[in-house]
Design a protein around this motif. Sequence first.
Motif, PDB file in Angstrom:
ATOM      1  N   LEU A  82       0.857  -1.189   0.000  1.00 28.96           N
ATOM      2  CA  LEU A  82       0.000   0.000   0.000  1.00 28.96           C
ATOM      3  C   LEU A  82       0.890   1.236   0.000  1.00 28.96           C
ATOM      4  O   LEU A  82       1.275   1.749   1.040  1.00 28.96           O
ATOM      5  CB  LEU A  82      -0.927  -0.034   1.218  1.00 28.96           C
ATOM      6  N   ASN A  83       1.211   1.689  -1.189  1.00 28.90           N
ATOM      7  CA  ASN A  83       2.194   2.748  -1.393  1.00 28.90           C
ATOM      8  C   ASN A  83       1.565   4.087  -1.781  1.00 28.90           C
ATOM      9  O   ASN A  83       2.172   5.138  -1.574  1.00 28.90           O
ATOM     10  CB  ASN A  83       3.177   2.305  -2.480  1.00 28.90           C
ATOM     11  N   ALA A  84       0.368   4.088  -2.334  1.00 25.63           N
ATOM     12  CA  ALA A  84      -0.242   5.310  -2.856  1.00 25.63           C
ATOM     13  C   ALA A  84      -0.449   6.337  -1.751  1.00 25.63           C
ATOM     14  O   ALA A  84      -0.705   5.997  -0.592  1.00 25.63           O
ATOM     15  CB  ALA A  84      -1.582   4.986  -3.527  1.00 25.63           C
ATOM     16  N   GLY A  85      -0.341   7.605  -2.120  1.00 29.70           N
ATOM     17  CA  GLY A  85      -0.573   8.658  -1.138  1.00 29.70           C
ATOM     18  C   GLY A  85      -0.564  10.032  -1.775  1.00 29.70           C
ATOM     19  O   GLY A  85      -0.027  10.219  -2.876  1.00 29.70           O
ATOM     20  N   VAL A  86      -1.181  10.987  -1.083  1.00 28.05           N
ATOM     21  CA  VAL A  86      -1.173  12.387  -1.523  1.00 28.05           C
ATOM     22  C   VAL A  86      -0.668  13.244  -0.373  1.00 28.05           C
ATOM     23  O   VAL A  86      -0.727  12.857   0.800  1.00 28.05           O
ATOM     24  CB  VAL A  86      -2.572  12.855  -1.968  1.00 28.05           C
ATOM     25  N   PHE A  87      -0.169  14.429  -0.725  1.00 32.27           N
ATOM     26  CA  PHE A  87       0.423  15.329   0.264  1.00 32.27           C
ATOM     27  C   PHE A  87       0.263  16.766  -0.216  1.00 32.27           C
ATOM     28  O   PHE A  87       0.370  17.056  -1.411  1.00 32.27           O
ATOM     29  CB  PHE A  87       1.910  14.998   0.435  1.00 32.27           C
ATOM     30  N   GLY A  88       0.021  17.668   0.722  1.00 27.56           N
ATOM     31  CA  GLY A  88      -0.009  19.094   0.403  1.00 27.56           C
ATOM     32  C   GLY A  88      -1.233  19.541  -0.348  1.00 27.56           C
ATOM     33  O   GLY A  88      -1.201  20.591  -1.011  1.00 27.56           O
ATOM     34  N   THR A 136     -13.044  17.429  -1.259  1.00 25.03           N
ATOM     35  CA  THR A 136     -13.759  16.223  -0.864  1.00 25.03           C
ATOM     36  C   THR A 136     -13.887  15.285  -2.058  1.00 25.03           C
ATOM     37  O   THR A 136     -13.958  15.723  -3.205  1.00 25.03           O
ATOM     38  CB  THR A 136     -15.164  16.542  -0.321  1.00 25.03           C
ATOM     39  N   THR A 137     -13.913  14.009  -1.778  1.00 16.65           N
ATOM     40  CA  THR A 137     -14.080  12.993  -2.811  1.00 16.65           C
ATOM     41  C   THR A 137     -15.564  12.844  -3.143  1.00 16.65           C
ATOM     42  O   THR A 137     -16.427  13.422  -2.464  1.00 16.65           O
ATOM     43  CB  THR A 137     -13.549  11.641  -2.313  1.00 16.65           C
ATOM     44  N   GLU A 143     -12.863  13.987   3.153  1.00 13.50           N
ATOM     45  CA  GLU A 143     -11.689  14.787   2.839  1.00 13.50           C
ATOM     46  C   GLU A 143     -10.690  13.910   2.088  1.00 13.50           C
ATOM     47  O   GLU A 143     -10.452  12.755   2.443  1.00 13.50           O
ATOM     48  CB  GLU A 143     -11.083  15.330   4.136  1.00 13.50           C
ATOM     49  N   THR A 144     -10.098  14.431   1.032  1.00 14.21           N
ATOM     50  CA  THR A 144      -9.337  13.626   0.080  1.00 14.21           C
ATOM     51  C   THR A 144      -8.116  12.959   0.699  1.00 14.21           C
ATOM     52  O   THR A 144      -7.847  11.775   0.453  1.00 14.21           O
ATOM     53  CB  THR A 144      -8.895  14.496  -1.115  1.00 14.21           C
ATOM     54  N   THR A 145      -7.329  13.677   1.490  1.00  8.21           N
ATOM     55  CA  THR A 145      -6.115  13.088   2.062  1.00  8.21           C
ATOM     56  C   THR A 145      -6.442  11.871   2.913  1.00  8.21           C
ATOM     57  O   THR A 145      -5.769  10.836   2.825  1.00  8.21           O
ATOM     58  CB  THR A 145      -5.355  14.133   2.908  1.00  8.21           C
ATOM     59  N   PHE A 146      -7.463  11.968   3.746  1.00 11.34           N
ATOM     60  CA  PHE A 146      -7.858  10.847   4.593  1.00 11.34           C
ATOM     61  C   PHE A 146      -8.312   9.653   3.762  1.00 11.34           C
ATOM     62  O   PHE A 146      -7.902   8.512   4.007  1.00 11.34           O
ATOM     63  CB  PHE A 146      -8.982  11.285   5.538  1.00 11.34           C
TER      64      PHE A 146
END
Length: 412
Positions: free
Chosen positions: A205-211, A216-217, A222-225
């Motif tokens: 499980l490598n995918a991720g977002v930052f900044g 909202t999806t 909230e998108t980061t969560f």
Amino acid sequence: MASQMFDSDSEDELPPGWEERVTTDGKVYYANHETRNTQWKHPVTGKKKVVKGELPYGWERNVMEDGTVYFVDHVNQKTTYTDPRLAFAEEVKDTPLDFRQKFDGSSTALQVLQGRDLTGKFALITGASCGIGLETARSLAIHGATVVMACRNMEAAHAGRALILAEQPKAQVEVLHVDFCCLRSVKDMAEQYQQKGWPLHLLILNAGVFGLPHSTTEDGLETTFQVNHLAQFYLTKLLINTLMRSAPARVIVVASESHRFSDLKESNISLDKLSPKSGQYWHMSAYNNSKLCNILFSNELNSRLSPHGITANALHPGNMMSSQLSRYSWFYQIIFTLVRPFTKSMQQGAATTVYCSIADELTNVGGLYFNNCCRCLPTKSAENKALAVTLWSISEHFLNKKTQHQQQSGDS
């Protein structure tokens, strides 16, 4: 393309007249040509060693008519009477948690994989179209694993696949589409994987977002969560039966040292805290909290599934590497570019992920956190069992509610 051998200044060099050998079941022994005696312990250090696993990728063991065993390296077109696994012999451990650090922050994924043949192993890697995810996919595929790249950007994913195949034409690499901003997409991809009948030995499980600025999806979170935790929690749950059928299997969760700055605790954890509204949102807090969620999830997953042959470990890949993690913010793109000469390469960043994926010493060992290919202690919050159980319950409750709503609306 074979990975390059790195130098070692091993303290246990054999004295003149001694030879290191290995039995068919992997026990290392030492032959003294002067006395014509053999022994299990190293003549200098007194340590015992073993070799584990199959021959390295591209090697074959043959036996002559007179019983002489020899080994063929098909990659480099060489023949030897020495078992190539001896180069990677390990000291016999006193306990399963007796870790001896063999790699560090400068090690690369390909160095960690030296001597390993992963033929027959299936690895599903999220966010594998670029950066650390792509290097993880490349490294595992070069060493024989069948790699499934689960990506949102299909153009980048296929370009990454083409790069791997150009380097290793015989590599087995597949691409599946998934968008972690959409839970339906996660379900669709999991169903595609299951329909293909593939086993699953490594779920990375490598995918991720930052900044990200607040957004909202389509699922209302909230998108980061959602991207960093909930969607990958959901994917894992959907693939649990596949993991169980493939056991022993491992789940590797790419977290971050940023979890140390999370303010999540038993007294404040809730869906509103995890998925804040615009007025309560700060991108760093959202990221830090999501990374603590990664470790809490990994620990609780290991607790629940280790009796079934599935272990889970979390890791920190490296600080501010020049991956595409900063692509959503021009400010962080500048910062990451400035510090690039002082940070890990993508190959070094993928090393700890690969180590957690294939290290023999982690067989049946989970619920741990790693940095620089070595176990380290996370925060006390990350090891808080009650906090992990609460996060699991919140995550499951939302997913169950979402599923019920889809069924009631006839959209399932």
